[in-house]
Design a protein around this motif. Structure first.
Motif, short mmCIF file in Angstrom:
data_model
loop_
_atom_site.label_atom_id
_atom_site.label_comp_id
_atom_site.label_asym_id
_atom_site.label_seq_id
_atom_site.Cartn_x
_atom_site.Cartn_y
_atom_site.Cartn_z
N ASN A 1 1.98 4.25 -14.86
CA ASN A 1 0.45 3.94 -15.10
C ASN A 1 -0.39 4.37 -14.04
O ASN A 1 -0.15 4.59 -12.64
CB ASN A 1 0.37 2.50 -15.26
N ASN A 2 -1.57 4.61 -13.93
CA ASN A 2 -2.66 5.24 -13.24
C ASN A 2 -3.38 3.79 -12.82
O ASN A 2 -4.62 4.21 -12.21
CB ASN A 2 -3.53 6.25 -13.91
N SER A 3 -3.26 2.63 -13.10
CA SER A 3 -4.05 1.51 -12.58
C SER A 3 -3.22 1.04 -11.26
O SER A 3 -4.08 0.58 -10.57
CB SER A 3 -3.92 0.43 -13.71
N ASP A 4 -2.23 0.92 -11.28
CA ASP A 4 -1.74 0.37 -9.86
C ASP A 4 -0.59 1.06 -9.39
O ASP A 4 0.16 0.82 -8.42
CB ASP A 4 -1.36 -1.05 -10.08
N GLY A 5 -0.01 1.98 -10.26
CA GLY A 5 1.34 2.80 -9.80
C GLY A 5 2.64 2.32 -9.84
O GLY A 5 3.63 2.79 -9.42
N ASN A 6 2.65 0.97 -10.38
CA ASN A 6 3.75 0.27 -10.46
C ASN A 6 4.66 0.74 -11.64
O ASN A 6 4.14 1.44 -12.41
CB ASN A 6 3.56 -1.37 -10.51
N VAL A 7 6.04 0.40 -11.65
CA VAL A 7 6.92 0.66 -12.89
C VAL A 7 7.20 -0.50 -13.61
O VAL A 7 7.59 -1.58 -12.96
CB VAL A 7 8.36 1.06 -12.42
#
Length: 343
Positions: free
Chosen positions: A43-49
């Protein structure tokens, strides 16, 4: 010794199945439907998987792992080495995170496979063996009147990604996927699909034109794509108007894709009558930016970036297309990419 190795392998498999409470792989075609199925999402919100266990579509569970990135796009899971690779939009590089299956929900994962900082606006990722190809959709020449993009080709060896060469294209890029040695690419801002035959044979920096480009009738603006070789199925997403991220999107399923593509002339149009379109208000599709496909269950998974702020959606009642509701609807802010894996 053989018996001991067998016991160790079975134990590791049990640990992996126990540790995942989560989500998929485009390259998993033709595998036994009884295998565990996971969808990996960036995602482009927080970069987490975020991973989703989608083995039972009626009982999807998930876990989120914290990464050093704050925004990410293209994602891939190397199940042989238990490594998730993301194209980091905040760090402008490929990042591989190790021991993902055994990591508990909410834990931080560090970069175990790293690469150089080369890109400006990394997007989709496609993998062929040890070669990792990343789309960069920035404007290489700085002239908005001349559409172009770049494909960064990295080779993976041990714990490193090494940039081999860069291909500049004569159109804007977004999604890419391999079919054998051929690389299919979305012609961004259009309804066109291009292919580069024997793509990896281009080993030096160069400007390269597509081997063939066709128009896909019924699509306004395509973004994501995936190809399933065993079922010969191509799935393309349609984000339609970039100004409407809520309800004008859709996706197209093209079965028997190879012959349909080959029988469409360069510059010609693949008729809507040869495709199945899913779209409408019930689909929750506004800005479907990426897609994965499970041919064993005929399930389409979508990274929806716009509707409701972002969602992971799944559709398995796609036979006739139309305005159908998803069977899975999970919130994921600014969802950007998905990858399906079975093991």
């Amino acid at each position: 010794m053989k018996r001991l190795n067998l016991i160790k392998s079975l134990a590791l498999l049990a640990l992996i199945n126990l540790a995942f409470t989560s989500c998929s792989d485009d390259d998993s075609t033709g595998m036994d439907a009884s295998l565990s199925t996971y969808l990996f999402a960036s995602n482009n919100s927080d970069g987490n998987v975020t991973t989703y266990n989608v083995s039972s579509i009626s009982n999807v569970t998930s876990k989120t792992l914290i990464t050093p990135s704050t925004a990410a796009d293209g994602i891939y899971y190397d199940k042989n080495n238990d490594v998730v690779v993301q194209a980091s939009r905040s760090n402008f590089s490929l990042e591989g995170y190790s021991n993902v299956a055994l990591s508990m929900a909410g834990s931080s994962i560090s970069v175990g496979v790293s690469g150089s900082t080369d890109m400006t606006s990394p997007r989709e990722l496609a993998v062929n063996g040890n070669f990792y190809v990343v789309v960069d959709n920035s404007d290489p020449d700085g002239d908005t009147n001349t559409p172009d993009g770049r494909l960064f080709i990295y080779s993976k060896s041990g714990n490193s990604f090494t940039l081999r060469n860069v291909i500049t294209t004569d159109f804007k890029l977004w999604g890419i996927t391999f079919d054998g040695e051929d690389l299919y690419a979305i012609v961004d801002t259009t309804n066109q699909l291009a292919v580069y035959t024997n793509f990896l044979s281009n080993m030096a920096d160069a400007t390269l034109s597509a081997s063939k480009t066709i128009v896909v009738e019924g699509i306004v603006r395509t973004h994501g794509l995936t190809y399933d070789a065993m079922s010969d199925t191509m799935v393309l997403t349609d984000i339609a108007s970039a100004m409407n991220g809520q309800d004008d999107g859709g996706f197209h399923i093209i079965e028997g894709f190879t012959s349909k593509f080959n029988n469409t002339a360069n510059g010609g149009t693949l008729a809507l009558s040869q495709q199945t379109r899913v779209a409408g208000s019930s689909t929750l599709l506004g800005n479907p930016v990426d897609v994965a496909y499970d041919s064993a269950t005929k399930t389409v998974f979508i990274a929806e970036a716009g509707n409701g702020g972002g969602r992971i959606l799944a559709f398995n009642n796609i036979g006739s297309g139309g305005n159908i509701a998803p069977v899975v609807n999970n919130d994921l802010a600014s969802a950007s990419s998905v990858f399906l894996s079975k093991y």
